[in-house]
Design a protein around this motif. Structure first.
Motif, short mmCIF file in Angstrom:
data_model
loop_
_atom_site.label_atom_id
_atom_site.label_comp_id
_atom_site.label_asym_id
_atom_site.label_seq_id
_atom_site.Cartn_x
_atom_site.Cartn_y
_atom_site.Cartn_z
N MET A 54 0.84 -1.20 0.00
CA MET A 54 0.00 0.00 0.00
C MET A 54 0.87 1.25 0.00
N MET A 55 1.95 1.20 0.76
CA MET A 55 2.85 2.35 0.82
C MET A 55 3.50 2.60 -0.52
N GLN A 56 3.91 1.54 -1.20
CA GLN A 56 4.54 1.70 -2.51
C GLN A 56 3.59 2.29 -3.53
N ALA A 57 2.31 1.87 -3.47
CA ALA A 57 1.31 2.42 -4.38
C ALA A 57 1.10 3.90 -4.12
N ARG A 58 1.01 4.27 -2.84
CA ARG A 58 0.81 5.67 -2.49
C ARG A 58 2.02 6.51 -2.89
N LYS A 191 -14.96 5.46 -8.50
CA LYS A 191 -16.08 4.83 -7.80
C LYS A 191 -17.10 4.27 -8.77
N ALA A 192 -17.28 4.95 -9.91
CA ALA A 192 -18.26 4.50 -10.90
C ALA A 192 -17.88 3.15 -11.52
N LEU A 193 -16.62 2.78 -11.43
CA LEU A 193 -16.19 1.47 -11.92
C LEU A 193 -16.62 0.35 -10.99
N ILE A 194 -16.97 0.69 -9.76
CA ILE A 194 -17.27 -0.31 -8.74
C ILE A 194 -18.75 -0.34 -8.39
N TYR A 195 -19.35 0.86 -8.25
CA TYR A 195 -20.72 0.96 -7.76
C TYR A 195 -21.68 1.36 -8.89
N ASP A 196 -22.85 0.75 -8.91
CA ASP A 196 -23.88 1.12 -9.88
C ASP A 196 -24.47 2.48 -9.56
N ASP A 197 -24.63 2.75 -8.26
CA ASP A 197 -25.20 4.02 -7.81
C ASP A 197 -24.13 4.75 -6.99
N VAL A 198 -23.45 5.70 -7.63
CA VAL A 198 -22.36 6.41 -6.97
C VAL A 198 -22.93 7.57 -6.15
N ARG A 199 -22.71 7.53 -4.87
CA ARG A 199 -23.21 8.59 -3.99
C ARG A 199 -22.16 9.68 -3.81
N LEU A 200 -22.62 10.91 -3.81
CA LEU A 200 -21.71 12.03 -3.60
C LEU A 200 -21.33 12.10 -2.13
N HIS A 201 -20.10 12.53 -1.86
CA HIS A 201 -19.65 12.67 -0.48
C HIS A 201 -20.44 13.78 0.23
N GLU A 202 -20.72 13.56 1.48
CA GLU A 202 -21.33 14.58 2.33
C GLU A 202 -20.32 15.70 2.55
N MET A 203 -20.78 16.95 2.47
CA MET A 203 -19.85 18.09 2.58
C MET A 203 -20.13 18.98 3.78
N THR A 204 -20.97 18.53 4.69
CA THR A 204 -21.22 19.33 5.89
C THR A 204 -19.98 19.33 6.77
N THR A 237 -7.17 3.77 -2.02
CA THR A 237 -8.50 4.10 -1.53
C THR A 237 -9.11 2.97 -0.70
N PRO A 238 -10.07 3.30 0.16
CA PRO A 238 -10.74 2.27 0.96
C PRO A 238 -11.54 1.29 0.12
N PHE A 239 -11.99 1.70 -1.08
CA PHE A 239 -12.80 0.79 -1.90
C PHE A 239 -11.96 -0.09 -2.81
N ALA A 240 -10.64 -0.11 -2.60
CA ALA A 240 -9.80 -1.04 -3.36
C ALA A 240 -10.17 -2.49 -3.07
N TRP A 241 -10.64 -2.75 -1.84
CA TRP A 241 -11.00 -4.12 -1.45
C TRP A 241 -12.20 -4.64 -2.25
N LYS A 242 -13.00 -3.72 -2.81
CA LYS A 242 -14.19 -4.12 -3.56
C LYS A 242 -13.96 -4.13 -5.06
N THR A 243 -12.73 -3.86 -5.47
CA THR A 243 -12.43 -3.77 -6.89
C THR A 243 -12.23 -5.16 -7.49
N SER A 244 -12.96 -5.45 -8.57
CA SER A 244 -12.85 -6.76 -9.22
C SER A 244 -11.59 -6.84 -10.06
#
Length: 271
Positions: A54-58, A191-204, A237-244
């Motif tokens: 992970m460190m090498q990728a970053r 994110k669109a490569l992984i999720y069908d419904d991409v939710r926008l981040h909360e900005m509050t 990213t945290p969603f790397a674990w869900k990447t096919s």
């Protein structure tokens, strides 16, 4: 410059190549210059934090400077809001020191400023300390910062966790906290490569007890990435674990991958 003992919270002093407190707790300084203030019984695993892959990728991605606009924005906010007589600035979750090292430029306006980097990953801190010798690095938990009450003039927290009460304890009155969090469309295309419904981040903006929000800015820009860079970014990213495997292959073979960077950069002042 002094750390605080993670076992008894007494001040540590450097004697030869070891940091010691009055209760004779000892923490050796590594040859690279950092100190490990993470006692074994405080760890949730043998080697907490990001692993070597992970460190090498970053490192690969950050060295392309696609995040240089963010680094510059954080420096600008620090330059504007750090108290005039600042002596100690801490980067929580410093990783390999990509952002931390840039803060050294603040010494032009604050000659007495010490730049500290803290991370739970010994692998990352070892690399940072070896490469950026103008900064002070330690392996420690962000949930109990190894600094005395009111010692810090400023803290930078880029995605990193930390308890509100710990920030209030360690930052002096009038000191500042700079936070970076994902804004609405950050990495939307990945994110669109992984999720069908991409939710926008909360900005509050988060409410941090004992702190006043004094600046709330958004930094948005487009990035044009090579396949190798896009792959490294996904691995960060945290969603790397869900990447096919199909998506990994799509990224690796891409000649160009366009992706948005979108950050919320906020400054809080300790009351």
């Amino acid at each position: 410059m002094s750390y605080q003992c993670p076992l008894c919270h007494s001040p540590l002093s450097l004697q030869a190549n070891s940091w010691r407190c009055e209760n004779n707790h000892q923490f050796d300084q590594a040859k690279e210059g950092y100190v490990n203030l993470m006692p074994a019984h405080h760890k949730s695993s043998k080697n907490p934090g990001d692993n070597k892959e992970m460190m090498q990728a970053r490192r690969l991605f950050l060295n392309t400077d696609h995040y240089q606009p963010l680094r510059q924005k954080v420096v600008e906010q620090l330059d504007q809001y750090l108290p005039a007589d600042s002596r100690h600035l801490l980067d929580i979750g410093c990783g390999e020191g990509y952002y931390t090292s840039e803060f050294v430029h603040l010494k032009q306006a604050h000659p007495a400023l010490c730049i500290h980097g803290l991370d739970i990953s010994k692998v990352a801190v070892r690399y940072a300390a070896k490469r950026y010798q103008a900064c002070h690095f330690c392996v420690a938990s962000s949930h109990r910062l190894p600094f005395s009450d009111g010692m810090l003039d400023g803290v930078v927290r880029i995605y990193a966790p930390c308890k509100d009460e710990e920030l209030y304890r360690a930052i002096k009155a009038g000191g500042i906290l700079v936070t970076v969090t994902p804004a609405a469309r950050h990495l939307h295309q990945l994110k669109a490569l992984i999720y069908d419904d991409v939710r926008l981040h909360e900005m509050t903006a988060e409410s941090i007890e004992g702190f006043e929000l004094v600046s709330d800015q958004q930094l948005h820009y487009d990035m044009s990435l090579s396949g190798e860079e896009a792959t490294a970014l996904m691995q960060m990213t945290p969603f790397a674990w869900k990447t096919s495997e199909a998506v990994w292959e799509q990224l690796r073979s891409a000649n160009e991958f366009n992706c948005e960077a979108d950050f919320s950069v906020r400054v809080y002042r300790r009351q």
